[in-house]
Motif scaffolding. Structure first.
Motif, PDB file in Angstrom:
ATOM      1  N   ARG A   1     -20.064 -25.400  35.159  1.00 26.62           N
ATOM      2  CA  ARG A   1     -21.293 -25.468  34.361  1.00 26.62           C
ATOM      3  C   ARG A   1     -21.063 -24.636  33.109  1.00 26.62           C
ATOM      4  O   ARG A   1     -20.303 -23.663  33.146  1.00 26.62           O
ATOM      5  CB  ARG A   1     -22.507 -24.940  35.140  1.00 26.62           C
ATOM      6  CG  ARG A   1     -22.386 -23.512  35.604  1.00 26.62           C
ATOM      7  CD  ARG A   1     -23.724 -22.967  36.103  1.00 26.62           C
ATOM      8  NE  ARG A   1     -24.167 -23.608  37.315  1.00 26.62           N
ATOM      9  CZ  ARG A   1     -23.829 -23.201  38.549  1.00 26.62           C
ATOM     10  NH1 ARG A   1     -23.001 -22.190  38.699  1.00 26.62           N
ATOM     11  NH2 ARG A   1     -24.296 -23.806  39.607  1.00 26.62           N
ATOM     12  N   PRO A   2     -21.694 -24.993  31.989  1.00 21.15           N
ATOM     13  CA  PRO A   2     -21.534 -24.176  30.779  1.00 21.15           C
ATOM     14  C   PRO A   2     -22.045 -22.756  31.020  1.00 21.15           C
ATOM     15  O   PRO A   2     -22.988 -22.533  31.783  1.00 21.15           O
ATOM     16  CB  PRO A   2     -22.389 -24.902  29.740  1.00 21.15           C
ATOM     17  CG  PRO A   2     -22.529 -26.292  30.262  1.00 21.15           C
ATOM     18  CD  PRO A   2     -22.529 -26.180  31.752  1.00 21.15           C
ATOM     19  N   TRP A   3     -21.419 -21.807  30.369  1.00 23.85           N
ATOM     20  CA  TRP A   3     -21.831 -20.408  30.506  1.00 23.85           C
ATOM     21  C   TRP A   3     -23.025 -20.131  29.601  1.00 23.85           C
ATOM     22  O   TRP A   3     -23.196 -20.784  28.568  1.00 23.85           O
ATOM     23  CB  TRP A   3     -20.666 -19.488  30.155  1.00 23.85           C
ATOM     24  CG  TRP A   3     -19.492 -19.682  31.065  1.00 23.85           C
ATOM     25  CD1 TRP A   3     -18.426 -20.517  30.872  1.00 23.85           C
ATOM     26  CD2 TRP A   3     -19.298 -19.070  32.339  1.00 23.85           C
ATOM     27  NE1 TRP A   3     -17.566 -20.453  31.945  1.00 23.85           N
ATOM     28  CE2 TRP A   3     -18.070 -19.575  32.863  1.00 23.85           C
ATOM     29  CE3 TRP A   3     -20.016 -18.149  33.096  1.00 23.85           C
ATOM     30  CZ2 TRP A   3     -17.558 -19.183  34.089  1.00 23.85           C
ATOM     31  CZ3 TRP A   3     -19.506 -17.751  34.326  1.00 23.85           C
ATOM     32  CH2 TRP A   3     -18.298 -18.261  34.806  1.00 23.85           C
ATOM     33  N   PRO A   4     -23.865 -19.169  29.957  1.00 21.50           N
ATOM     34  CA  PRO A   4     -24.997 -18.819  29.085  1.00 21.50           C
ATOM     35  C   PRO A   4     -24.517 -18.453  27.683  1.00 21.50           C
ATOM     36  O   PRO A   4     -23.500 -17.776  27.513  1.00 21.50           O
ATOM     37  CB  PRO A   4     -25.620 -17.604  29.788  1.00 21.50           C
ATOM     38  CG  PRO A   4     -25.223 -17.749  31.225  1.00 21.50           C
ATOM     39  CD  PRO A   4     -23.854 -18.363  31.203  1.00 21.50           C
ATOM     40  N   LYS A   5     -25.259 -18.898  26.663  1.00 20.87           N
ATOM     41  CA  LYS A   5     -24.842 -18.654  25.287  1.00 20.87           C
ATOM     42  C   LYS A   5     -24.842 -17.173  24.936  1.00 20.87           C
ATOM     43  O   LYS A   5     -24.072 -16.733  24.080  1.00 20.87           O
ATOM     44  CB  LYS A   5     -25.765 -19.425  24.335  1.00 20.87           C
ATOM     45  CG  LYS A   5     -25.625 -20.941  24.440  1.00 20.87           C
ATOM     46  CD  LYS A   5     -26.521 -21.654  23.449  1.00 20.87           C
ATOM     47  CE  LYS A   5     -26.345 -23.165  23.559  1.00 20.87           C
ATOM     48  NZ  LYS A   5     -27.206 -23.901  22.598  1.00 20.87           N
ATOM     49  N   ASP A   6     -25.697 -16.400  25.590  1.00 25.99           N
ATOM     50  CA  ASP A   6     -25.782 -14.968  25.314  1.00 25.99           C
ATOM     51  C   ASP A   6     -25.114 -14.148  26.403  1.00 25.99           C
ATOM     52  O   ASP A   6     -25.495 -13.013  26.667  1.00 25.99           O
ATOM     53  CB  ASP A   6     -27.246 -14.546  25.178  1.00 25.99           C
ATOM     54  CG  ASP A   6     -28.037 -14.779  26.478  1.00 25.99           C
ATOM     55  OD1 ASP A   6     -27.555 -15.548  27.345  1.00 25.99           O
ATOM     56  OD2 ASP A   6     -29.124 -14.195  26.620  1.00 25.99           O
TER      57      ASP A   6
ATOM     58  N   TRP B   1     -15.897 -26.659  32.359  1.00 26.94           N
ATOM     59  CA  TRP B   1     -16.324 -25.700  33.368  1.00 26.94           C
ATOM     60  C   TRP B   1     -17.186 -26.396  34.429  1.00 26.94           C
ATOM     61  O   TRP B   1     -17.712 -27.478  34.210  1.00 26.94           O
ATOM     62  CB  TRP B   1     -17.139 -24.573  32.723  1.00 26.94           C
ATOM     63  CG  TRP B   1     -16.477 -23.962  31.551  1.00 26.94           C
ATOM     64  CD1 TRP B   1     -16.697 -24.256  30.232  1.00 26.94           C
ATOM     65  CD2 TRP B   1     -15.455 -22.960  31.560  1.00 26.94           C
ATOM     66  NE1 TRP B   1     -15.892 -23.493  29.422  1.00 26.94           N
ATOM     67  CE2 TRP B   1     -15.110 -22.687  30.213  1.00 26.94           C
ATOM     68  CE3 TRP B   1     -14.801 -22.257  32.577  1.00 26.94           C
ATOM     69  CZ2 TRP B   1     -14.140 -21.748  29.865  1.00 26.94           C
ATOM     70  CZ3 TRP B   1     -13.840 -21.324  32.230  1.00 26.94           C
ATOM     71  CH2 TRP B   1     -13.507 -21.078  30.882  1.00 26.94           C
TER      72      TRP B   1
ATOM     73  N   LEU C   1     -16.651 -21.299  25.768  1.00 27.39           N
ATOM     74  CA  LEU C   1     -17.563 -21.211  26.908  1.00 27.39           C
ATOM     75  C   LEU C   1     -18.581 -22.338  26.930  1.00 27.39           C
ATOM     76  O   LEU C   1     -19.130 -22.654  27.992  1.00 27.39           O
ATOM     77  CB  LEU C   1     -18.274 -19.855  26.909  1.00 27.39           C
ATOM     78  CG  LEU C   1     -17.373 -18.623  27.004  1.00 27.39           C
ATOM     79  CD1 LEU C   1     -18.213 -17.358  27.119  1.00 27.39           C
ATOM     80  CD2 LEU C   1     -16.416 -18.736  28.194  1.00 27.39           C
ATOM     81  N   GLN C   2     -18.857 -22.956  25.789  1.00 25.31           N
ATOM     82  CA  GLN C   2     -19.859 -24.019  25.744  1.00 25.31           C
ATOM     83  C   GLN C   2     -19.264 -25.413  25.853  1.00 25.31           C
ATOM     84  O   GLN C   2     -19.975 -26.406  25.658  1.00 25.31           O
ATOM     85  CB  GLN C   2     -20.691 -23.891  24.475  1.00 25.31           C
ATOM     86  CG  GLN C   2     -21.550 -22.630  24.440  1.00 25.31           C
ATOM     87  CD  GLN C   2     -22.424 -22.483  25.674  1.00 25.31           C
ATOM     88  OE1 GLN C   2     -23.188 -23.373  26.024  1.00 25.31           O
ATOM     89  NE2 GLN C   2     -22.302 -21.346  26.361  1.00 25.31           N
ATOM     90  N   GLN C   3     -17.992 -25.528  26.167  1.00 23.37           N
ATOM     91  CA  GLN C   3     -17.390 -26.838  26.419  1.00 23.37           C
ATOM     92  C   GLN C   3     -17.849 -27.320  27.795  1.00 23.37           C
ATOM     93  O   GLN C   3     -17.311 -26.917  28.814  1.00 23.37           O
ATOM     94  CB  GLN C   3     -15.863 -26.749  26.365  1.00 23.37           C
ATOM     95  CG  GLN C   3     -15.313 -26.463  24.988  1.00 23.37           C
ATOM     96  CD  GLN C   3     -13.795 -26.386  24.990  1.00 23.37           C
ATOM     97  OE1 GLN C   3     -13.135 -26.852  25.916  1.00 23.37           O
ATOM     98  NE2 GLN C   3     -13.234 -25.792  23.963  1.00 23.37           N
ATOM     99  N   SER C   4     -18.841 -28.182  27.796  1.00 24.26           N
ATOM    100  CA  SER C   4     -19.493 -28.548  29.054  1.00 24.26           C
ATOM    101  C   SER C   4     -18.549 -29.222  30.041  1.00 24.26           C
ATOM    102  O   SER C   4     -18.706 -29.088  31.252  1.00 24.26           O
ATOM    103  CB  SER C   4     -20.689 -29.468  28.772  1.00 24.26           C
ATOM    104  OG  SER C   4     -20.267 -30.652  28.108  1.00 24.26           O
TER     105      SER C   4
ATOM    106  N   PRO D   1     -17.721 -18.295  22.151  1.00 26.28           N
ATOM    107  CA  PRO D   1     -18.750 -19.303  22.442  1.00 26.28           C
ATOM    108  C   PRO D   1     -18.222 -20.731  22.389  1.00 26.28           C
ATOM    109  O   PRO D   1     -18.661 -21.589  23.160  1.00 26.28           O
ATOM    110  CB  PRO D   1     -19.799 -19.054  21.350  1.00 26.28           C
ATOM    111  CG  PRO D   1     -19.585 -17.644  20.920  1.00 26.28           C
ATOM    112  CD  PRO D   1     -18.108 -17.410  21.037  1.00 26.28           C
TER     113      PRO D   1
END
Length: 306
Positions: free
Chosen positions: A288-293, A286, A280-283, A277
């Protein structure tokens, strides 16, 4: 006569520090014979940007792009032996991370993981009806037999047919051996121009998306080079020049303008190799950020699907 290298313009006194006791006059980025699309200039120019960002600290360093294409396996051997090349761009795989030193910076902002497919042209109405992953499971994908995508697709219950020869995939699709042939968003249009796709088309309504970054890799002994390139890329991201380069490059412009990436139905898939996470959450890393789940939403027990 074509030159064996393509040079970027930097001072003639440039030198590149690779390791504590290793210096090269220039930094060689190779051209892979498997590359069926003209994207190597993107990586060469981005690497030069990173080196320029750190020139004040380390001095100038010139990137040259080899124009003598070699198979990917041969290039990995040369990188391991410190022969002919100094750095390579490649999708992130566990075995590569063990063999080489990865520079953890998504060079394409995750674009390789946005997969757009070749299909039979007459099948577009069928694909227009796909709105969720369950709908896509009625279709069979085609992939190279060693490609990591095979694992990802099968984990999500999508059947896959494989072959060892890339060019055969177009013929097999045309013959009905499978229904769609997913490719990276930055690959598909140039491949449509390079291969015989008579009777086929680039699918126009869907995009599959799973985290699959492309990193620079160097020999593990070239620690100073790795640190310099990573620092240069981070500086370029921090001052906005990386995003400016990304948005202005013809390779990226073509993806968003020709493929209407933002208007497609987006189907997310989990890539268990890249499920951290924090990454993947490094805005800013990417598109767009990836879904948290992203991975939690799937029951990934479909690995037996053929």
């Amino acid at each position: 006569m074509s030159l064996p290298f393509l040079l970027f313009s930097v001072p003639a006194t440039a030198a590149c520090q690779l390791g504590p006791n290793t210096v090269s006059d220039q930094l060689v980025l190779p051209l892979r014979s498997e590359v069926r699309h003209d994207h190597h200039n993107y990586f060469g120019q981005l690497l030069q940007l990173a080196l320029d960002k750190t020139a004040q600290d380390h001095g100038p360093c010139e990137v040259i792009l080899s124009q003598q294409a070699k198979p990917q396996a041969r290039l990995y051997q040369e990188l391991s032996r410190q022969e002919n090349i100094h750095i390579i761009d490649a999708t992130v795989m566990p075995e590569r991370n063990k063999r080489f030193r990865a520079i953890p910076f998504p060079l394409l902002k995750g674009l390789m993981g946005y997969r757009i497919a070749f299909i039979r042209a007459d099948d577009q109405p069928r694909f227009n009806q796909v709105k969720k992953l369950e709908d896509l499971r009625a279709f069979r994908a085609g992939q190279g037999d060693t490609w990591f995508d095979v694992q990802v697709l099968r984990m999500h219950g999508i059947p896959v047919t494989t072959t060892s020869k890339y060019e055969s995939l177009f013929r097999m699709l045309r013959a009905g051996r499978f229904d769609f042939f997913p490719r990276g968003a930055q690959e598909v249009m140039s491949e449509a121009e390079s291969f015989d796709i008579s009777g086929l088309a680039v699918e126009s309504s869907l995009v599959l998306a799973y985290p699959w970054p492309v990193y620079f890799y160097v020999n593990k002994e070239h620690t100073l080079l790795a640190e310099r390139v990573e620092e240069g890329l981070k500086r370029a991201r921090a001052d906005g020049s990386f995003d400016e380069f990304f948005r202005a490059h013809p390779l990226i412009i073509a993806v968003f303008e020709q493929l209407n990436l933002e208007q497609r139905t987006l189907l997310y898939l989990c890539n268990p190799q890249h499920s951290d996470p924090a990454l993947l959450q490094q805005s800013d890393a990417w598109i767009r950020p990836w879904p948290k789940d992203l991975c939690a939403r799937f029951s990934l027990d479909a690995a037996t699907v053929n």
